[in-house]
Structures are given as structure tokens and as C-alpha cells.
Design an enzyme around this catalytic site. Structure first.
Site, PDB file in Angstrom:
ATOM      1  N   GLN A  51      -2.595  16.328 -11.601  1.00 20.61           N
ATOM      2  CA  GLN A  51      -2.832  17.593 -12.324  1.00 20.61           C
ATOM      3  C   GLN A  51      -3.217  18.683 -11.327  1.00 20.61           C
ATOM      4  O   GLN A  51      -4.136  18.508 -10.525  1.00 20.61           O
ATOM      5  CB  GLN A  51      -3.958  17.400 -13.351  1.00 20.61           C
ATOM      6  CG  GLN A  51      -4.215  18.636 -14.207  1.00 20.61           C
ATOM      7  CD  GLN A  51      -5.260  18.384 -15.301  1.00 20.61           C
ATOM      8  OE1 GLN A  51      -5.917  17.342 -15.328  1.00 20.61           O
ATOM      9  NE2 GLN A  51      -5.421  19.350 -16.194  1.00 20.61           N
ATOM     10  N   HIS A  62      -2.008  20.875 -20.571  1.00 25.39           N
ATOM     11  CA  HIS A  62      -0.634  21.296 -20.844  1.00 25.39           C
ATOM     12  C   HIS A  62       0.249  20.067 -20.888  1.00 25.39           C
ATOM     13  O   HIS A  62      -0.009  19.081 -20.201  1.00 25.39           O
ATOM     14  CB  HIS A  62      -0.132  22.283 -19.773  1.00 25.39           C
ATOM     15  CG  HIS A  62      -0.315  21.795 -18.370  1.00 25.39           C
ATOM     16  ND1 HIS A  62      -1.532  21.806 -17.727  1.00 25.39           N
ATOM     17  CD2 HIS A  62       0.565  21.250 -17.489  1.00 25.39           C
ATOM     18  CE1 HIS A  62      -1.397  21.310 -16.503  1.00 25.39           C
ATOM     19  NE2 HIS A  62      -0.135  20.956 -16.340  1.00 25.39           N
ATOM     20  N   HIS A 107       4.093  18.877 -20.254  1.00 27.11           N
ATOM     21  CA  HIS A 107       5.414  19.205 -19.711  1.00 27.11           C
ATOM     22  C   HIS A 107       6.462  18.676 -20.696  1.00 27.11           C
ATOM     23  O   HIS A 107       6.417  17.501 -21.076  1.00 27.11           O
ATOM     24  CB  HIS A 107       5.647  18.506 -18.372  1.00 27.11           C
ATOM     25  CG  HIS A 107       4.708  18.903 -17.272  1.00 27.11           C
ATOM     26  ND1 HIS A 107       5.086  19.771 -16.264  1.00 27.11           N
ATOM     27  CD2 HIS A 107       3.431  18.537 -16.997  1.00 27.11           C
ATOM     28  CE1 HIS A 107       4.067  19.914 -15.404  1.00 27.11           C
ATOM     29  NE2 HIS A 107       3.053  19.179 -15.830  1.00 27.11           N
TER      30      HIS A 107
HETATM   31  P1  5GP Z   1       0.431  19.983 -13.351  1.00 25.20           P
HETATM   32  O1  5GP Z   1       0.709  19.806 -11.886  1.00 25.20           O
HETATM   33  O2  5GP Z   1      -0.994  20.454 -13.561  1.00 25.20           O
HETATM   34  O3  5GP Z   1       0.774  18.798 -14.207  1.00 25.20           O
HETATM   35  O4  5GP Z   1       1.400  21.126 -13.854  1.00 25.20           O
HETATM   36  C1  5GP Z   1       1.221  22.464 -13.548  1.00 25.20           C
HETATM   37  C2  5GP Z   1       2.575  23.104 -13.697  1.00 25.20           C
HETATM   38  O5  5GP Z   1       2.367  24.495 -13.801  1.00 25.20           O
HETATM   39  C3  5GP Z   1       3.499  22.874 -12.497  1.00 25.20           C
HETATM   40  O6  5GP Z   1       4.702  22.281 -12.959  1.00 25.20           O
HETATM   41  C4  5GP Z   1       3.717  24.268 -11.914  1.00 25.20           C
HETATM   42  O7  5GP Z   1       5.034  24.468 -11.461  1.00 25.20           O
HETATM   43  C5  5GP Z   1       3.383  25.160 -13.088  1.00 25.20           C
HETATM   44  N1  5GP Z   1       2.803  26.445 -12.723  1.00 25.20           N
HETATM   45  C6  5GP Z   1       1.780  26.680 -11.837  1.00 25.20           C
HETATM   46  N2  5GP Z   1       1.462  27.991 -11.816  1.00 25.20           N
HETATM   47  C7  5GP Z   1       2.291  28.594 -12.705  1.00 25.20           C
HETATM   48  C8  5GP Z   1       2.459  29.957 -13.123  1.00 25.20           C
HETATM   49  O8  5GP Z   1       1.765  30.876 -12.690  1.00 25.20           O
HETATM   50  N3  5GP Z   1       3.434  30.200 -14.055  1.00 25.20           N
HETATM   51  C9  5GP Z   1       4.215  29.195 -14.588  1.00 25.20           C
HETATM   52  N4  5GP Z   1       5.130  29.554 -15.488  1.00 25.20           N
HETATM   53  N5  5GP Z   1       4.080  27.911 -14.201  1.00 25.20           N
HETATM   54  C10 5GP Z   1       3.137  27.617 -13.286  1.00 25.20           C
END
Ligand code: 5GP
Ligand code: ZN
Length: 116
Positions: A96, A102, A104
């Protein structure tokens, strides 16, 4: 409820730009900035909750909203026929990188298993 240092709270408050993919009363959906599949949408509760691990029984309605927005988006983007994947990374070992819950929503290609 809102965390001023949180990217997703800022996006939800329209203080940071994002490409919105959908919304309902309790959740928003945005296109991922760094897509890993032809369809890669993040479905995010408007309330700042750190991860699925912090979800409580009082969030039952919010979880229902989250799932129903996922189903709506998957149908809108024609993923319901061939299928799709939902993923929620939790904490450091889960990968994360944004500490606001969130989900996906990934689809539009054959996804591999197991993940890395
Ligand atoms: P995690 O790594 O926490 O599971 O997912 C975070 C996701 O948020 C990643 O897939 C990354 O590409 C996306 N992300 C990070 N910053 C931003 C942003 O400012 N805008 C958008 N649309 N996506 C973001
Ligand atoms: Zn937040």
C-alpha cells in the site's frame, strides 16, 4: 474525517486534479495515474479510512456502496463478460502506497496469478 495530508482526500475535495470515473453518495472512482491494465480504476470511500483493516461494522453501508460502484463501473466498461479483478493493498508488505482505503478495479486483459 478529511486528512489534509492525504492525496485522495485532496482529490475528493477537488483540491488536486484527477480523472473521475464515477461517484455515488459515499464513494468516488478515479482513473489510476499509472495504469496496470487497459481499465484501472480506483474506487475510494469519501471518508478517510486507512485501509480495509480499519473497517468496522458501522461501515457496512459504505462497503455496500463501494461494491455497488465497482459492479456499475465493471458493467459500464464491459468487464462483466470476461471478468476482472479487485485488489486492496494493506500496509507495507501488502504494497500500500496511499494510506486511504481504495480498491483497484483492473480489467481488459488476462491478469496473471499469483501476484508478485
Ligand atoms: P496502492 O499502492 O496504495 O495500492 O495504490 C495507490 C495507487 O494510486 C497506485 O496505483 C498509484 O498509481 C495511484 N496514484 C497515486 N497517486 C495518484 C494520483 O495523484 N492520482 C491518481 N489518479 N492515482 C494516483
Ligand atoms: Zn484520505
Amino acid at each position: 474525517m478529511t486528512n489534509i495530508s492525504c492525496i485522495f482526500c485532496s482529490i475528493i475535495a477537488h483540491n488536486l486534479p484527477a480523472r473521475f470515473a464515477g461517484e455515488n453518495e459515499e464513494c468516488v472512482a478515479i482513473w489510476d495515474l499509472n495504469p496496470q491494465a487497459p481499465i484501472h480504476i480506483l474506487v475510494i470511500p469519501k471518508e478517510h479510512i486507512r485501509s480495509l483493516h480499519e473497517v468496522e461494522s458501522s461501515h457496512a453501508g459504505l462497503l455496500q456502496s463501494l461494491i455497488s460502484l465497482i459492479q456499475k463501473l465493471a458493467t459500464e466498461h464491459h468487464l462483466d463478460g470476461d471478468g476482472y479483478r479487485i485488489v486492496s493493498n494493506i500496509g507495507k508488505h501488502g504494497g500500500q502506497t496511499v494510506d486511504h482505503l481504495h480498491i483497484h478495479l483492473l480489467g481488459g486483459r488476462q491478469l496473471n496469478w499469483p501476484p508478485g
